[in-house]
Scaffold this motif. Structure first.
Motif, PDB file in Angstrom:
ATOM      1  N   LEU A 284       0.831  -1.196   0.000  1.00  0.00           N
ATOM      2  CA  LEU A 284       0.000   0.000   0.000  1.00  0.00           C
ATOM      3  C   LEU A 284       0.870   1.252   0.000  1.00  0.00           C
ATOM      4  O   LEU A 284       2.001   1.245   0.495  1.00  0.00           O
ATOM      5  N   SER A 285       0.331   2.353  -0.534  1.00  0.00           N
ATOM      6  CA  SER A 285       1.030   3.635  -0.485  1.00  0.00           C
ATOM      7  C   SER A 285       0.997   4.187   0.932  1.00  0.00           C
ATOM      8  O   SER A 285       0.259   3.699   1.797  1.00  0.00           O
ATOM      9  N   GLY A 286       1.794   5.241   1.166  1.00  0.00           N
ATOM     10  CA  GLY A 286       1.800   5.859   2.488  1.00  0.00           C
ATOM     11  C   GLY A 286       0.430   6.363   2.881  1.00  0.00           C
ATOM     12  O   GLY A 286      -0.014   6.183   4.021  1.00  0.00           O
ATOM     13  N   GLY A 287      -0.264   7.011   1.959  1.00  0.00           N
ATOM     14  CA  GLY A 287      -1.598   7.513   2.245  1.00  0.00           C
ATOM     15  C   GLY A 287      -2.575   6.406   2.560  1.00  0.00           C
ATOM     16  O   GLY A 287      -3.423   6.533   3.456  1.00  0.00           O
ATOM     17  N   GLN A 288      -2.460   5.286   1.839  1.00  0.00           N
ATOM     18  CA  GLN A 288      -3.341   4.147   2.101  1.00  0.00           C
ATOM     19  C   GLN A 288      -3.032   3.526   3.456  1.00  0.00           C
ATOM     20  O   GLN A 288      -3.941   3.132   4.191  1.00  0.00           O
ATOM     21  N   GLN A 289      -1.751   3.451   3.804  1.00  0.00           N
ATOM     22  CA  GLN A 289      -1.396   2.906   5.123  1.00  0.00           C
ATOM     23  C   GLN A 289      -1.966   3.776   6.245  1.00  0.00           C
ATOM     24  O   GLN A 289      -2.453   3.262   7.256  1.00  0.00           O
ATOM     25  N   GLN A 290      -1.926   5.094   6.067  1.00  0.00           N
ATOM     26  CA  GLN A 290      -2.476   5.964   7.097  1.00  0.00           C
ATOM     27  C   GLN A 290      -3.989   5.819   7.183  1.00  0.00           C
ATOM     28  O   GLN A 290      -4.563   5.918   8.271  1.00  0.00           O
ATOM     29  N   ARG A 291      -4.632   5.557   6.057  1.00  0.00           N
ATOM     30  CA  ARG A 291      -6.080   5.312   6.075  1.00  0.00           C
ATOM     31  C   ARG A 291      -6.399   4.025   6.851  1.00  0.00           C
ATOM     32  O   ARG A 291      -7.380   3.965   7.596  1.00  0.00           O
ATOM     33  N   VAL A 292      -5.571   3.002   6.676  1.00  0.00           N
ATOM     34  CA  VAL A 292      -5.744   1.770   7.456  1.00  0.00           C
ATOM     35  C   VAL A 292      -5.569   2.075   8.942  1.00  0.00           C
ATOM     36  O   VAL A 292      -6.327   1.589   9.790  1.00  0.00           O
TER      37      VAL A 292
ATOM     38  N   GLU B 238      -0.523  16.773  -1.008  1.00  0.00           N
ATOM     39  CA  GLU B 238      -1.840  16.392  -1.543  1.00  0.00           C
ATOM     40  C   GLU B 238      -2.434  15.231  -0.757  1.00  0.00           C
ATOM     41  O   GLU B 238      -3.614  15.246  -0.386  1.00  0.00           O
ATOM     42  N   THR B 239      -1.603  14.229  -0.477  1.00  0.00           N
ATOM     43  CA  THR B 239      -2.088  13.064   0.278  1.00  0.00           C
ATOM     44  C   THR B 239      -2.409  13.456   1.714  1.00  0.00           C
ATOM     45  O   THR B 239      -3.398  12.995   2.289  1.00  0.00           O
ATOM     46  N   GLY B 240      -1.574  14.321   2.299  1.00  0.00           N
ATOM     47  CA  GLY B 240      -1.825  14.777   3.660  1.00  0.00           C
ATOM     48  C   GLY B 240      -3.152  15.509   3.773  1.00  0.00           C
ATOM     49  O   GLY B 240      -3.898  15.318   4.746  1.00  0.00           O
ATOM     50  N   LEU B 241      -3.461  16.340   2.789  1.00  0.00           N
ATOM     51  CA  LEU B 241      -4.728  17.050   2.792  1.00  0.00           C
ATOM     52  C   LEU B 241      -5.894  16.074   2.699  1.00  0.00           C
ATOM     53  O   LEU B 241      -6.909  16.226   3.396  1.00  0.00           O
ATOM     54  N   ALA B 242      -5.749  15.046   1.854  1.00  0.00           N
ATOM     55  CA  ALA B 242      -6.811  14.048   1.717  1.00  0.00           C
ATOM     56  C   ALA B 242      -7.033  13.297   3.019  1.00  0.00           C
ATOM     57  O   ALA B 242      -8.175  13.009   3.407  1.00  0.00           O
ATOM     58  N   VAL B 243      -5.952  12.992   3.732  1.00  0.00           N
ATOM     59  CA  VAL B 243      -6.070  12.282   5.008  1.00  0.00           C
ATOM     60  C   VAL B 243      -6.740  13.175   6.050  1.00  0.00           C
ATOM     61  O   VAL B 243      -7.595  12.718   6.828  1.00  0.00           O
ATOM     62  N   MET B 244      -6.384  14.461   6.076  1.00  0.00           N
ATOM     63  CA  MET B 244      -7.004  15.377   7.030  1.00  0.00           C
ATOM     64  C   MET B 244      -8.488  15.553   6.725  1.00  0.00           C
ATOM     65  O   MET B 244      -9.329  15.613   7.642  1.00  0.00           O
ATOM     66  N   GLU B 245      -8.837  15.612   5.438  1.00  0.00           N
ATOM     67  CA  GLU B 245     -10.248  15.702   5.057  1.00  0.00           C
ATOM     68  C   GLU B 245     -10.993  14.445   5.484  1.00  0.00           C
ATOM     69  O   GLU B 245     -12.157  14.506   5.900  1.00  0.00           O
ATOM     70  N   LEU B 246     -10.315  13.300   5.391  1.00  0.00           N
ATOM     71  CA  LEU B 246     -10.917  12.048   5.840  1.00  0.00           C
ATOM     72  C   LEU B 246     -11.167  12.087   7.347  1.00  0.00           C
ATOM     73  O   LEU B 246     -12.233  11.682   7.823  1.00  0.00           O
TER      74      LEU B 246
END
Length: 249
Positions: free
Chosen positions: A168-176, A201-209
């Motif tokens: 998984l990508s870093g962003g996907q791992q943080q989502r897990v 970009e990924t950090g913003l998506a994680v914060m929005e999540l």
């Protein structure tokens, strides 16, 4: 036991009554918190009389430069460390009244942790990682499977349940990691620089999540970050400087 003050009592370690506040108060109340490391002239005063409240259902960002006391404060709120002075109340419970067993139960059942380093178990799949907290609580297997599927769907990873962290990508791992933190339906999420290893970009998506999760799951979140773009997604911002709260926005 209900007291005349309207507070209820639970039993701490050794049978000591632990005062609880009535439901509906703030999720977090911090009063005159102090924490130092070392002694004498070389002592580092990480927190110097910090006081604030976090209402239920809010996403509160904690900002401050490195060494300002953010991680120390989050560790105290999560029961991972003890203050030198002051009082911390989480979800109506005074942490000072809890013994080690009480703190373990608090961290297992009422607080979810999200770290910068993800902290996933490499040999387990995404679904198995999310299910770990429920296994520790000995949840019913069917309940566990249903909850894992729901949470992976919530964080947009329903199609990645069988993949391991290395796939998984870093962003996907943080989502897990976010899904895992929600496994036992915590009242409070504590996140220490959860986007620190991610691109903007990924950090913003994680914060929005995280913001969406606060709304959908009805939890309260306290997130340490230094990214101005991410601060704009919070309901409120607290700034720490030299161990003091210097701004409420």
């Amino acid at each position: 036991m209900t007291e005349s003050t309207g507070r209820t009592g639970t039993e701490g370690q050794g049978g000591t009554a632990v005062a609880e506040e009535p439901a509906g108060g703030p999720m977090v109340r911090v009063e005159d918190l102090h924490r130092s490391y070392g002694s004498g002239a070389g002592a580092v005063h990480a927190l110097r009389g910090v006081s604030f409240e976090v209402p239920r259902g809010e996403l509160v960002a904690l900002k401050g430069r490195s060494g300002s006391g953010k991680t120390t404060l989050l560790n105290l709120l999560g029961g991972l460390d003890s203050p030198d002075g002051g009082r911390i109340t989480v979800d109506g419970t005074d942490l000072a009244g809890l013994g080690e067993n009480g703190l373990l139960e608090l961290r297992r059942d009422r607080i979810g942790f999200i770290f910068q380093s993800f902290g996933l178990i490499p040999i387990l799949t995404a679904a198995e990682n999310v299910g770990v907290p429920m296994r520790l609580r000995k949840a019913d297997p069917r309940e566990r499977e249903e909850r894992v599927a729901l949470l992976l769907s919530l964080v947009g990873l329903a199609d990645h349940a069988a993949q391991r962290p290395g796939e998984l990508s870093g962003g996907q791992q943080q989502r897990v990691a976010i899904a895992r933190a929600l496994a036992n339906r915590p009242a409070l999420l504590i996140a220490d620089e959860p986007t620190g290893q991610l691109d903007a970009e990924t950090g913003l998506a994680v914060m929005e999540l995280l913001r969406a999760v606060v709304r959908s799951e009805g939890v309260t979140a306290l997130v340490a970050t230094h990214d101005p773009q991410l601060l704009g997604l919070a309901d409120r911002v607290l700034e720490l400087s030299d161990g003091h709260i210097v701004e409420h926005a």
